[in-house]
Design a protein around this motif. Structure first.
Motif, PDB file in Angstrom:
ATOM      1  N   PRO A  44     -16.652 -63.314-104.823  1.00 50.08           N
ATOM      2  CA  PRO A  44     -16.515 -64.486-105.691  1.00 50.08           C
ATOM      3  C   PRO A  44     -16.151 -64.079-107.114  1.00 50.08           C
ATOM      4  O   PRO A  44     -16.731 -63.137-107.655  1.00 50.08           O
ATOM      5  CB  PRO A  44     -17.892 -65.148-105.638  1.00 50.08           C
ATOM      6  CG  PRO A  44     -18.826 -64.104-105.152  1.00 50.08           C
ATOM      7  CD  PRO A  44     -18.024 -63.103-104.387  1.00 50.08           C
ATOM      8  N   PRO A  45     -15.177 -64.770-107.713  1.00 51.80           N
ATOM      9  CA  PRO A  45     -14.806 -64.445-109.091  1.00 51.80           C
ATOM     10  C   PRO A  45     -15.869 -64.916-110.070  1.00 51.80           C
ATOM     11  O   PRO A  45     -16.641 -65.826-109.787  1.00 51.80           O
ATOM     12  CB  PRO A  45     -13.497 -65.229-109.299  1.00 51.80           C
ATOM     13  CG  PRO A  45     -13.561 -66.329-108.310  1.00 51.80           C
ATOM     14  CD  PRO A  45     -14.379 -65.841-107.156  1.00 51.80           C
ATOM     15  N   GLN A  46     -15.908 -64.253-111.221  1.00 45.48           N
ATOM     16  CA  GLN A  46     -16.800 -64.675-112.304  1.00 45.48           C
ATOM     17  C   GLN A  46     -16.192 -65.902-112.956  1.00 45.48           C
ATOM     18  O   GLN A  46     -14.983 -65.935-113.200  1.00 45.48           O
ATOM     19  CB  GLN A  46     -16.935 -63.564-113.354  1.00 45.48           C
ATOM     20  CG  GLN A  46     -17.576 -62.315-112.844  1.00 45.48           C
ATOM     21  CD  GLN A  46     -19.085 -62.390-112.831  1.00 45.48           C
ATOM     22  OE1 GLN A  46     -19.666 -63.201-113.531  1.00 45.48           O
ATOM     23  NE2 GLN A  46     -19.708 -61.553-112.048  1.00 45.48           N
ATOM     24  N   ALA A  47     -16.983 -66.879-113.244  1.00 44.37           N
ATOM     25  CA  ALA A  47     -16.464 -68.089-113.918  1.00 44.37           C
ATOM     26  C   ALA A  47     -16.103 -67.752-115.351  1.00 44.37           C
ATOM     27  O   ALA A  47     -16.900 -67.137-116.053  1.00 44.37           O
ATOM     28  CB  ALA A  47     -17.503 -69.193-113.873  1.00 44.37           C
ATOM     29  N   PRO A  48     -14.891 -68.158-115.798  1.00 33.95           N
ATOM     30  CA  PRO A  48     -14.501 -67.885-117.185  1.00 33.95           C
ATOM     31  C   PRO A  48     -15.285 -68.740-118.158  1.00 33.95           C
ATOM     32  O   PRO A  48     -15.827 -69.725-117.858  1.00 33.95           O
ATOM     33  CB  PRO A  48     -13.018 -68.249-117.256  1.00 33.95           C
ATOM     34  CG  PRO A  48     -12.622 -68.763-115.921  1.00 33.95           C
ATOM     35  CD  PRO A  48     -13.817 -68.715-115.023  1.00 33.95           C
TER      36      PRO A  48
END
Length: 147
Positions: free
Chosen positions: A143-147
């Motif tokens: 899962p990507p890190q939320a900007p």
């Protein structure tokens, strides 16, 4: 086709042997259950020899492709695991679309340090471009890190 309900299905047990189901008394519900359970083909007797040969060929090709995908994912996983915790953190932020400057602010370091971590991560992952890196991380389902 019936089985003890306490026994896990082939799919639940992560058994990936290609199955060709053959029956002299098959019906539509049985065929549907077999296919949903992962059968490659459902042949009803009598069938032509070529039908069985074709089903075996399809089964072997699908299994080869599955094993190749699994090997590629395992290689990517090994590469990702070789990253330092900070490199992993930077990678997940960068692939989520964050700029180096934003990533640096988020993790409390300088932009140049982020560039170094990103460069090392790209090298360890053997990514030729940011697009390559994004595809790799997506294939790993990280899962990507939320900007």
């Amino acid at each position: 086709m019936d089985r003890d309900q306490s026994t896990p299905s082939r799919a639940e047990a992560k058994i990936n042997i290609p199955i060709i189901f053959i029956s002299a008394h098959g019906d539509v519900p049985m065929t549907v259950r077999a296919m949903k359970a992962g059968a490659i083909e459902f042949l009803t007797k009598p069938f032509r020899d070529q039908d069985l040969l074709d089903a075996v060929q399809v089964a072997l090709e699908r299994d080869r492709a599955r094993r190749q995908r699994e090997a590629e994912i395992a290689t990517l996983r090994e590469r990702f695991e070789s990253l330092s915790p900070r490199e992993r953190e930077v990678v997940t932020m960068v692939v989520s679309g964050m700029l180096n400057k934003q990533t640096a602010a988020e993790i409390g370091t300088t932009e140049n340090t982020v560039k170094v971590h990103r460069s090392r991560a790209m090298e360890k992952m053997q990514a030729q471009s940011l697009a390559d890196l994004v595809k790799m991380i997506e294939r790993l389902k990280i899962p990507p890190q939320a900007p």
